[in-house]
Design a protein around this motif. Sequence first.
Motif, PDB file in Angstrom:
ATOM      1  N   THR A  54       8.101   7.786  -6.253  1.00 37.11           N
ATOM      2  CA  THR A  54       9.248   7.388  -5.428  1.00 37.11           C
ATOM      3  C   THR A  54       9.100   7.983  -4.034  1.00 37.11           C
ATOM      4  N   GLY A  55       9.358   7.150  -3.041  1.00 38.67           N
ATOM      5  CA  GLY A  55       9.190   7.576  -1.656  1.00 38.67           C
ATOM      6  C   GLY A  55       7.733   7.484  -1.248  1.00 38.67           C
ATOM      7  N   PHE A  56       7.490   7.383   0.077  1.00 39.24           N
ATOM      8  CA  PHE A  56       6.096   7.313   0.527  1.00 39.24           C
ATOM      9  C   PHE A  56       5.892   8.195   1.755  1.00 39.24           C
TER      10      PHE A  56
ATOM     11  N   ALA B 228       4.486  -1.574   2.772  1.00 38.71           N
ATOM     12  CA  ALA B 228       3.228  -2.135   3.285  1.00 38.71           C
ATOM     13  C   ALA B 228       2.111  -1.101   3.175  1.00 38.71           C
ATOM     14  N   TRP B 229       2.387   0.141   3.577  1.00 40.33           N
ATOM     15  CA  TRP B 229       1.370   1.192   3.461  1.00 40.33           C
ATOM     16  C   TRP B 229       0.979   1.437   2.012  1.00 40.33           C
ATOM     17  N   ALA B 230       1.953   1.399   1.132  1.00 40.13           N
ATOM     18  CA  ALA B 230       1.651   1.631  -0.284  1.00 40.13           C
ATOM     19  C   ALA B 230       0.684   0.567  -0.791  1.00 40.13           C
ATOM     20  N   GLU B 231       0.914  -0.677  -0.406  1.00 41.11           N
ATOM     21  CA  GLU B 231       0.003  -1.746  -0.854  1.00 41.11           C
ATOM     22  C   GLU B 231      -1.388  -1.553  -0.267  1.00 41.11           C
ATOM     23  N   ILE B 232      -1.448  -1.194   1.000  1.00 37.62           N
ATOM     24  CA  ILE B 232      -2.749  -0.962   1.626  1.00 37.62           C
ATOM     25  C   ILE B 232      -3.471   0.198   0.930  1.00 37.62           C
ATOM     26  N   SER B 233      -2.688   1.127   0.382  1.00 37.24           N
ATOM     27  CA  SER B 233      -3.266   2.279  -0.301  1.00 37.24           C
ATOM     28  C   SER B 233      -3.656   1.975  -1.746  1.00 37.24           C
TER      29      SER B 233
ATOM     30  N   CYS C 168      -1.667   0.446  -4.155  1.00 36.95           N
ATOM     31  CA  CYS C 168      -0.585   0.509  -5.132  1.00 36.95           C
ATOM     32  C   CYS C 168       0.162  -0.815  -5.192  1.00 36.95           C
ATOM     33  N   ARG C 169       0.927  -0.976  -6.251  1.00 38.20           N
ATOM     34  CA  ARG C 169       1.941  -2.020  -6.271  1.00 38.20           C
ATOM     35  C   ARG C 169       3.159  -1.455  -5.571  1.00 38.20           C
ATOM     36  N   ALA C 170       3.846  -2.270  -4.793  1.00 34.74           N
ATOM     37  CA  ALA C 170       5.029  -1.787  -4.078  1.00 34.74           C
ATOM     38  C   ALA C 170       6.248  -2.537  -4.567  1.00 34.74           C
ATOM     39  N   VAL C 171       7.314  -1.791  -4.872  1.00 35.92           N
ATOM     40  CA  VAL C 171       8.567  -2.387  -5.349  1.00 35.92           C
ATOM     41  C   VAL C 171       9.695  -1.848  -4.487  1.00 35.92           C
ATOM     42  N   HIS C 172      10.448  -2.759  -3.873  1.00 34.86           N
ATOM     43  CA  HIS C 172      11.572  -2.297  -3.067  1.00 34.86           C
ATOM     44  C   HIS C 172      12.591  -1.619  -3.980  1.00 34.86           C
TER      45      HIS C 172
ATOM     46  N   THR D  33       7.874   3.006  -4.986  1.00 28.86           N
ATOM     47  CA  THR D  33       9.152   2.408  -4.600  1.00 28.86           C
ATOM     48  C   THR D  33       9.673   3.130  -3.367  1.00 28.86           C
ATOM     49  N   ALA D  34      10.236   2.350  -2.447  1.00 32.46           N
ATOM     50  CA  ALA D  34      10.782   2.925  -1.215  1.00 32.46           C
ATOM     51  C   ALA D  34      11.774   1.936  -0.650  1.00 32.46           C
TER      52      ALA D  34
END
Lengths: 292, 292, 292, 292
Positions: A156-158, A187-192, A194-198, A179-180
């Motif tokens: 949780t959080g990025f 966007a950064w999480a995906e580039i890193s 990961c799957r990103a979930v709002h 999640t953030a």
Amino acid sequence: MRRPAFLVAGGDLRQLYTARALLPEGSVSVLGFDENVNLPEGLERLDSMELSGKRADYLVLPMPVTEDGVLVHAPFARHSIPVAGLPGLVKADGAVFGGRIHPAVRKVFDGGAAVVDYYQREELSVLNAVPTAEGAIQIAMEELATTIYGQNVLVTGFGRISKVLVRILTAMGAHVTVTARKYQDLAWAEISGCRAVHISRLEETLPGYDLVFNTVPAVLLDEARLWKLRSDALIIDLASKPGGVDFDTASRLGRKTVWALSLPGKVAPITAGDMIACTIRNILKERSFADD
Amino acid sequence: MRRPAFLVAGGDLRQLYTARALLPEGSVSVLGFDENVNLPEGLERLDSMELSGKRADYLVLPMPVTEDGVLVHAPFARHSIPVAGLPGLVKADGAVFGGRIHPAVRKVFDGGAAVVDYYQREELSVLNAVPTAEGAIQIAMEELATTIYGQNVLVTGFGRISKVLVRILTAMGAHVTVTARKYQDLAWAEISGCRAVHISRLEETLPGYDLVFNTVPAVLLDEARLWKLRSDALIIDLASKPGGVDFDTASRLGRKTVWALSLPGKVAPITAGDMIACTIRNILKERSFADD
Amino acid sequence: MRRPAFLVAGGDLRQLYTARALLPEGSVSVLGFDENVNLPEGLERLDSMELSGKRADYLVLPMPVTEDGVLVHAPFARHSIPVAGLPGLVKADGAVFGGRIHPAVRKVFDGGAAVVDYYQREELSVLNAVPTAEGAIQIAMEELATTIYGQNVLVTGFGRISKVLVRILTAMGAHVTVTARKYQDLAWAEISGCRAVHISRLEETLPGYDLVFNTVPAVLLDEARLWKLRSDALIIDLASKPGGVDFDTASRLGRKTVWALSLPGKVAPITAGDMIACTIRNILKERSFADD
Amino acid sequence: MRRPAFLVAGGDLRQLYTARALLPEGSVSVLGFDENVNLPEGLERLDSMELSGKRADYLVLPMPVTEDGVLVHAPFARHSIPVAGLPGLVKADGAVFGGRIHPAVRKVFDGGAAVVDYYQREELSVLNAVPTAEGAIQIAMEELATTIYGQNVLVTGFGRISKVLVRILTAMGAHVTVTARKYQDLAWAEISGCRAVHISRLEETLPGYDLVFNTVPAVLLDEARLWKLRSDALIIDLASKPGGVDFDTASRLGRKTVWALSLPGKVAPITAGDMIACTIRNILKERSFADD
């Protein structure tokens, strides 16, 4: 150029390693470590605040410097170190470094040596994210009867800690979801990798996680969300007080939760000390640029 | 719930892909693409600004919307699209999306449809760093007679583009050095697997690089520094005007320099269009949260 | 210790870079590069096979050494280099290095200098996987109107080239699936961050890919499988003859296919030359160990 | 199609997780776990070897199956499980799976059910490298007062375990050196982001390491080499007997050494069990292909 004199006063093992890491910069004395504590080679031990006239150029205090504003935090000291006596340890044109500096400390140096809070330096926060993330992963390894590899992990959080955590977890082969609230963090999480979930859509994904790292200092894992986590999921909370988990409910529901605070000094005191020394070196470099 | 009507007016191929990527959100028409341009399936082509009474809910304009404030940038249009006519294309309670929006555009919508600049959205800047970094690496691959693997690479600055660049370069086996002014950026660079050199100590390292990516929009590579680079080093400048290289000197000294601007639309128009559509979707979601 | 004399005879640019990379090991002459070819500094050009009595310790031949067994492959030579004349270039107790050595070459050295095929060295095959993988990604970047980031990529086989490809592709943010026949290869693919699909279940996944890299030298992508790929999928075939794609059918179905062979010498001749030199150095080290 | 009946006999917790992971494939009973052991849901507990006439299709034995050839390794069993009685548990046309199968076991099934050693399956060795590498890193984290980040780490050998170790260590920010004898292993190590040092030149680099992981089952760290390591370096030996360290000398010199064997079952029994089940599934799939 004359080599400056550092005095490291108070603190725990981490401060001894800070002291050792400052040795290439000048002479280093330590105060507040009684004779039962083995000193790294090269450090001079002071037994009392009597300096026989020689004041340090730089006084290095621990993090936090003091809890009560009266005594410096010094768990290994035979004699206490009163805040009121600190100005006698450092030259009036010198500098004082400390972490989370209590107003009482600033007050005693009012009009004297410059006081700098290394804990407010962004690069120390960045660097501290590394031992925090490693410590969190160590806890997960110790608690889990599985590998990290192959686990479904929620972060949780990025912010800083999450960024380092995610780097290690993905390399280990975990399937990481972040999640953030901010779309740029997602966007950064995906580039890193990961799957990103709002955060607004977190609920529906909760039953899928084996392991949750919380880094957000707000009660994100409230009763409703704890219900949705699997009963055998492990929660590791890295957020400072009040933490990010409704601990009472977690305990009632049997959700295993570890609240891991102040990891750098616990899992990697040498590295944590080195990082403080590195930050102090950066501050000194900036001061010398400013002097030019 | 009624499906909203989007109108994508003006722009190049990237806008067509934005239009296509918006199809799951509603009906999508395009204006400013003459019949020689093949449209992706599902899009409706409008031939003129006569909408026969049906105005769009959302008007999507290109990036930049207009150079001169008079005509919308529309290189594939048979008939020009005057800025003054835009309000007739969208409902008064609708919304207008554009990139780097000219004041003249804001003015014609004054008191009417909301105008949102997607180019100012942080997540779009983050996402755009990906095609920019990939495009930069493609150029390096095409220009170099070596692999990226094993090269000594300098990356200046540690913003969005640098972070993505470094991720790919280190995985490819380049030895990456990052230079920056802020110590926190240097800390992140080290955590990302790079060597970090403070900008004040860059000079001494310059003869060691095979490849330089500049991301800082200030003339960092001036005459003195260009002299220190090896004669066969390749410089790829990703900074917007005025760029980060003294191009005249570079040319005189024979330092090969490629100034690569606006890479997303050039190397990956589909992805660039998708990213604009994704940002518009995020804006719409936030507006619907705000309505709740 | 006397510095040995190398003679690099024949070959293209890559052999010049091999020659340059051998300079730290001894003196290096080149034969078969006429005066229009600029030589890297430090190399001596021989104009004919007349060595005026000085034979080399080590003769370095190209890859392949010869197509027909009569003349050495020497596209930049003014005068041809007959295989029959090679023994006159090297001492009888010296060594000859070449790639894919024709039997006729071995025959002329029968009883004389030792002949070693560097192309059969495992470490050269490993090293060559790097320029091959980079070249393949460069082609994909040039052909695609999208980023690599976010694409669904299939890699067939999990040998040397695939391992390097996958390392770069995953760092770039592609979603990579590996198909192979051996379960241990699938296990490695998963550990490397990919989805693994046994070849027996490949069919059902085919419609999902944007990009396919084939590394298996058998017609894996036959008519039935080509049908299942999306019409806009790009196929890059890295397998040596006969290749891994039914090219006629691919062409008939409009599946875009690039058959990319011999990439190291084409996309990165300097690196490819360095790698041959590195392999020759390893062979020399092993010979000196053996002598001890 | 009839669902097959599995019988998991003997072993520790890991075998229970193997049993659980086989549930999607058929009915699963377990033998050799007394009533004090909680069974995962869905498993049937057998109390004795009396099967009342119902023999299993597949008998799953632990790793190792037996130490003495007389009794199956069954630490949680109330009643011992004699090897001689095993044929009564499985159909004559069924199959028996075990790890490191004792000749006595093969003998009792002679002419009956097929006996397959899952420990000889390459994919299980690959998969087991993951918990071994994670366990090794957990030990390092627990023993060190530093982070893994920033440490100089030596990994000896470049087999399965080293490959996984290196992947995690480099992502964590360690500076990793690999030493090996084969040049192809050194090439792979470099491609994996490590420094590579041929074993013949290891000595000179030894004083530089903070942490050493040995994976080579030969006494690589002998007295001469142990002398060269720093006194505060930590050695983690992952090699099976006799190990890769001269333990007596290490102890005499005060070099801290941890000999870590059989990590998968210790640090991640669930994952280790899953991996055995996965391997058994692969074997069954191959048998069904063969039947077609």
